[in-house]
Motif scaffolding. Structure first.
Motif, PDB file in Angstrom:
ATOM      1  N   GLU A  84       0.970  -1.236  -0.069  1.00 15.71           N
ATOM      2  CA  GLU A  84       0.151   0.165  -0.117  1.00 15.71           C
ATOM      3  C   GLU A  84       0.993   1.305   0.045  1.00 15.71           C
ATOM      4  N   PRO A  85       1.179   1.670  -1.265  1.00 15.14           N
ATOM      5  CA  PRO A  85       2.209   2.769  -1.449  1.00 15.14           C
ATOM      6  C   PRO A  85       1.639   4.274  -0.504  1.00 15.14           C
ATOM      7  N   ASP A  86       0.156   4.022  -0.103  1.00 20.85           N
ATOM      8  CA  ASP A  86      -0.182   5.534   0.507  1.00 20.85           C
ATOM      9  C   ASP A  86       0.306   5.367   1.920  1.00 20.85           C
ATOM     10  N   ARG A  87       0.808   4.295   2.424  1.00 15.96           N
ATOM     11  CA  ARG A  87       1.339   4.101   3.782  1.00 15.96           C
ATOM     12  C   ARG A  87       2.438   4.878   3.765  1.00 15.96           C
ATOM     13  N   LEU A  88       3.279   5.247   2.809  1.00 18.00           N
ATOM     14  CA  LEU A  88       4.654   5.507   2.747  1.00 18.00           C
ATOM     15  C   LEU A  88       4.989   7.263   2.781  1.00 18.00           C
ATOM     16  N   VAL A  89       4.060   7.971   1.890  1.00 17.92           N
ATOM     17  CA  VAL A  89       4.418   9.201   1.775  1.00 17.92           C
ATOM     18  C   VAL A  89       2.881   9.900   2.092  1.00 17.92           C
ATOM     19  N   GLY A  90       3.007  10.981   3.301  1.00 22.72           N
ATOM     20  CA  GLY A  90       1.988  11.716   3.583  1.00 22.72           C
ATOM     21  C   GLY A  90       1.753  12.063   4.962  1.00 22.72           C
ATOM     22  N   GLN A  91       0.647  12.427   5.539  1.00 17.75           N
ATOM     23  CA  GLN A  91       0.327  12.747   6.875  1.00 17.75           C
ATOM     24  C   GLN A  91       0.111  11.417   7.587  1.00 17.75           C
ATOM     25  N   GLY A  92       1.045  11.168   8.758  1.00 15.99           N
ATOM     26  CA  GLY A  92       0.785  10.137   9.648  1.00 15.99           C
ATOM     27  C   GLY A  92       1.772   9.034   9.340  1.00 15.99           C
ATOM     28  N   THR A  93       2.611   9.223   8.443  1.00 15.76           N
ATOM     29  CA  THR A  93       3.841   8.254   8.059  1.00 15.76           C
ATOM     30  C   THR A  93       4.979   8.917   8.990  1.00 15.76           C
ATOM     31  N   GLY A  94       5.872   8.019   8.884  1.00 18.52           N
ATOM     32  CA  GLY A  94       7.297   8.427   9.653  1.00 18.52           C
ATOM     33  C   GLY A  94       8.630   7.798   8.858  1.00 18.52           C
ATOM     34  N   LEU A  95       9.091   8.294   7.969  1.00 17.44           N
ATOM     35  CA  LEU A  95      10.379   7.850   7.214  1.00 17.44           C
ATOM     36  C   LEU A  95      11.109   8.783   6.852  1.00 17.44           C
ATOM     37  N   VAL A  96      12.334   8.580   7.226  1.00 18.22           N
ATOM     38  CA  VAL A  96      13.568   9.426   6.777  1.00 18.22           C
ATOM     39  C   VAL A  96      14.455   8.519   5.959  1.00 18.22           C
TER      40      VAL A  96
ATOM     41  N   VAL B 122      21.465  15.001   2.888  1.00 23.93           N
ATOM     42  CA  VAL B 122      20.416  15.082   2.923  1.00 23.93           C
ATOM     43  C   VAL B 122      19.334  14.124   3.315  1.00 23.93           C
ATOM     44  N   HIS B 123      18.417  14.744   4.209  1.00 22.88           N
ATOM     45  CA  HIS B 123      17.324  13.640   4.977  1.00 22.88           C
ATOM     46  C   HIS B 123      16.252  13.979   4.158  1.00 22.88           C
ATOM     47  N   PHE B 124      15.699  13.061   3.317  1.00 18.79           N
ATOM     48  CA  PHE B 124      14.370  13.067   2.602  1.00 18.79           C
ATOM     49  C   PHE B 124      13.243  12.557   3.749  1.00 18.79           C
ATOM     50  N   THR B 125      12.381  13.300   3.979  1.00 22.01           N
ATOM     51  CA  THR B 125      11.318  12.825   4.808  1.00 22.01           C
ATOM     52  C   THR B 125      10.111  12.600   4.050  1.00 22.01           C
ATOM     53  N   SER B 126       9.215  11.507   4.667  1.00 19.67           N
ATOM     54  CA  SER B 126       8.055  11.093   4.000  1.00 19.67           C
ATOM     55  C   SER B 126       6.912  11.961   4.326  1.00 19.67           C
ATOM     56  N   TRP B 127       6.861  13.031   5.169  1.00 16.15           N
ATOM     57  CA  TRP B 127       5.804  13.766   5.463  1.00 16.15           C
ATOM     58  C   TRP B 127       6.141  15.181   5.272  1.00 16.15           C
ATOM     59  N   PRO B 128       4.941  15.939   5.007  1.00 25.07           N
ATOM     60  CA  PRO B 128       5.200  17.256   4.651  1.00 25.07           C
ATOM     61  C   PRO B 128       5.260  18.375   5.798  1.00 25.07           C
ATOM     62  N   ASP B 129       5.930  19.439   5.393  1.00 21.84           N
ATOM     63  CA  ASP B 129       6.047  20.381   6.322  1.00 21.84           C
ATOM     64  C   ASP B 129       6.747  19.987   7.725  1.00 21.84           C
TER      65      ASP B 129
END
Length: 464
Positions: free
Chosen positions: A260-272, A284-291
């Protein structure tokens, strides 16, 4: 990013740190299998290189390792992008074709039997042929001795040339090289047409080498093309590494699509996902959540690092492939306008990133023992040496991370704020030896060590 308390633990924001290590990453699958079985849900996952790949596969599958295990247990290096066999075949084929072409040219231009004297007026004698062969032999022997002396005294010669060197004049050097090539070609053509005694094959080699050197030195399209000839033997990379990232991209994309790709990017996920930007030299630390939190961004900026929020799963895929692009082995990859490579040699266990993002506990996976292992013999080959150097760099990075932890973070207590999963001794594999048979052993070791570490840290108590 929402809080997600680990079941039965007082920590509300535990973070999981997965380092890089190439083929040793199979060990992390065993750790992830235990976390899934015990329903220990991290609030944040920080991944580097193969750790980022494993993190994405695990989160996309709802913290299930089955699909990842199938790949690790069945795919060898060719499928995972470490294509030693295809590279060896490609280089061997290219060298064979090149040598065949050179021998064909030398046979026609470097022997008296095919000279103009034979073709035009059928002139020749056994004594002339004998003199020609003897001249060739003498000059090749002299050249061999000169080469040996060059090897023995290369350093002294280089120092002497450096002392005498003035301002470089590339255009004048190219002109001299051109004149030398033309003169050598003219002399060779004259004796070849006349059929005079001459070291034909040696002379033909000199003409070819001088001509090739001059063409390579030219600034135009031909010169650039010839310079890229050797680079062209490296498949898919344009000369920036041995291999491209298509194989890794294909595997991670398949994991994402199957989950389920929706689990990866967006509000409620936590991945760096951590990578190194080769233009600026910054992490560079790419985060999977906005703002991302401005305090987190500011803290990373103080450490000469950048925080970049990913917009979608396509950018996340780019980031994962870039994070696993081992310099010199895989070509750099572009993510959100940044050209990045694996950051494992600079920050392979970025615990400080998880803490700065707001984690209140850490589960850190190590792919080599944290204690210095005794080594009686140095690595015996280039890959072993590279693996050993990475191990030493990672160990130094780990010590730096541990020294800079907040004073109340330690492995002590029940539960402890830090849980470290590490092998008891060096893992029975090397970083580029992707072996399906060995992967099963590494997964089992990771599972064993994870259960021991979690129990020792008190993280299993109270988990239903």
């Amino acid at each position: 990013m929402s809080d997600a308390a680990a079941r039965g633990l007082p920590f509300r924001r535990p973070a999981l740190v997965l380092p890089g290590g190439g083929a040793l990453g199979a060990y992390e699958i065993g750790v992830l299998r235990v976390l899934g079985a015990e329903r220990l849900v991290p609030w944040l996952v920080v991944g580097v290189s193969i750790g980022a790949i494993n993190a994405v596969g695990w989160l996309a599958a709802g913290r299930d390792t089955a699909a990842m295990e199938r790949v690790w247990r069945s795919a060898g290096g060719e499928a995972l992008g470490v294509q030693w066999v295809s590279l060896a075949l490609r280089v061997t084929g290219a060298l064979t074709a090149l040598l065949a072409f050179l021998e064909l040219v030398l046979t026609l231009t470097g022997s008296r039997e095919f000279s103009g004297a034979q073709w035009l007026w059928r002139s020749g004698s056994a004594s002339t042929d004998l003199i020609t062969v003897q001249l060739d032999l003498v000059l090749w022997i002299v050249s061999g001795l000169a080469g040996l002396l060059l090897v023995l005294f290369a350093r002294r010669l280089a120092q002497a040339l450096e002392r005498r060197a003035g301002e470089p004049e590339p255009e004048r050097a190219r002109q001299r090289l051109k004149l030398a090539a033309l003169a050598a070609a003219a002399v060779h053509a004259l004796v070849w047409i006349m059929g005079w005694p001459w070291p034909y094959r040696f002379s033909a080699w000199i003409v070819l080498l001088l001509g090739f050197a001059w063409l390579v030195s030219t600034p135009g399209v031909l010169g650039r093309s010839l310079k890229g000839l050797a680079v062209g033997l490296m498949p898919d990379t344009g000369g920036r590494g041995l291999w491209g990232g298509r194989a890794r991209r294909r595997i991670v994309a398949r994991w994402m699509e199957a989950g389920e790709p929706d689990r990866l990017v967006g509000q409620g996920t936590g991945l760096v996902v951590t990578a190194l930007e080769i233009g600026s030299g910054r992490l560079v630390h790419f985060t999977s959540w906005p703002d991302p939190d401005p305090a987190f961004v500011a803290r990373m900026a103080e450490e000469q690092a950048e925080v970049v929020a990913l917009r979608d799963t396509e950018q996340l895929l780019d980031a994962v492939v870039a994070s696993s692009a081992i310099p010199g082995v895989f070509q750099p990859e572009t993510v959100a306008g940044r050209t990045c490579v694996d950051a494992g040699g600079f920050s392979n266990q970025p615990m400080h990133v998880a803490i700065a993002a707001g984690a209140d506990a850490l589960l850190v996976v190590l792919l080599s023992p944290s204690h210095m292992s005794a080594r009686t013999e140095p690595p015996g080959d280039l890959l072993s040496l590279g693996g050993r150097l990475l191990e030493l760099m990672n160990r130094r990075d780990l010590q730096t991370e541990l020294r800079n932890l907040p004073h109340d973070w330690s492995r002590e207590g029940s539960p402890a704020r830090m849980c470290v999963v590490e092998p008891r001794e060096p893992l029975p594999a090397t970083w580029l030896a992707f072996d399906p048979a060995r992967a099963g052993e590494l997964i089992a070791l990771g599972e064993r060590d994870a259960r021991e570490a979690l129990a020792r840290a008190g993280w299993l108590a109270g988990v239903s």
